[in-house]
Design an enzyme around this catalytic site. Structure first.
Site: not given
Ligand code: FE
Length: 176
Positions: A91, A94, A140, A143, A163
């Protein structure tokens, strides 16, 4: 009036070309990108909770637009849709490890595509009815950053296509 229209057209042209330039400038694959493993407490993933003012300071404008405002980069403009290499896609906000290079495949969509996340618990799903489309948004799970969408037209073994926007991800290469 004619002069005004000419000035206005020129301004629009400049604005449009700037926009184009901004989008076509691919993000650089960050050298300092780091993988920050997920931690669990009582079976629950420990969340990262920051307000948008703080995210605005930490993320680039494009990252903020995509991760925090659920934007989408134009197809074939991100730096990761055609990216190859052994490692982990984390990510961009984070650092949570989200997708392994082993599950990345060429979907032809112009966005990085994977057939499964590293851990089911790391990717949250949400119904997205925007624009009248019946899609499933993926975020995610640590976060709540917007990643992209998941579709059921992916390859075996899962049949899924995650995607994902390049701007939502950073790549961390596997150490030799
Ligand atoms: Fe994240």
């Amino acid at each position: 009036m004619k002069t005004f229209s000419a000035i206005l057209s020129a301004m629009v042209l400049i604005f449009v070309s700037c926009q184009g330039q901004e989008v076509s400038t691919a993000t650089q694959i960050k050298e300092e990108a780091s993988l920050i493993p997920g931690e669990f407490k009582e079976g629950q993933l420990v969340k990262v909770d920051k307000d948008n003012q703080l995210w605005k300071k930490e993320l680039s404008d494009q990252e903020y637009y995509i991760l925090r405002e659920a934007g989408t980069e134009r197809a074939f403009t991100g730096d990761l849709w055609d990216h190859k290499g052994e490692g982990t896609y984390v990510c961009a906000a984070c650092g949570l490890p989200l997708f392994s290079s082993g599950t990345k495949y060429k979907s032809g969509s112009g966005w990085p595509s994977y057939y499964e996340p590293i851990k089911e618990e790391f990717v949250a799903e949400k119904k997205d009815d925007k624009f009248g489309w019946n899609r499933i948004e993926v975020l995610c799970a640590r976060c709540d950053g917007h990643l992209g969408h998941v579709f059921d037209d992916g390859p075996e073994p899962t049949g899924l296509r995650y995607c994902i926007n390049s701007y939502s991800l950073d790549f961390v290469a596997e150490k030799p």
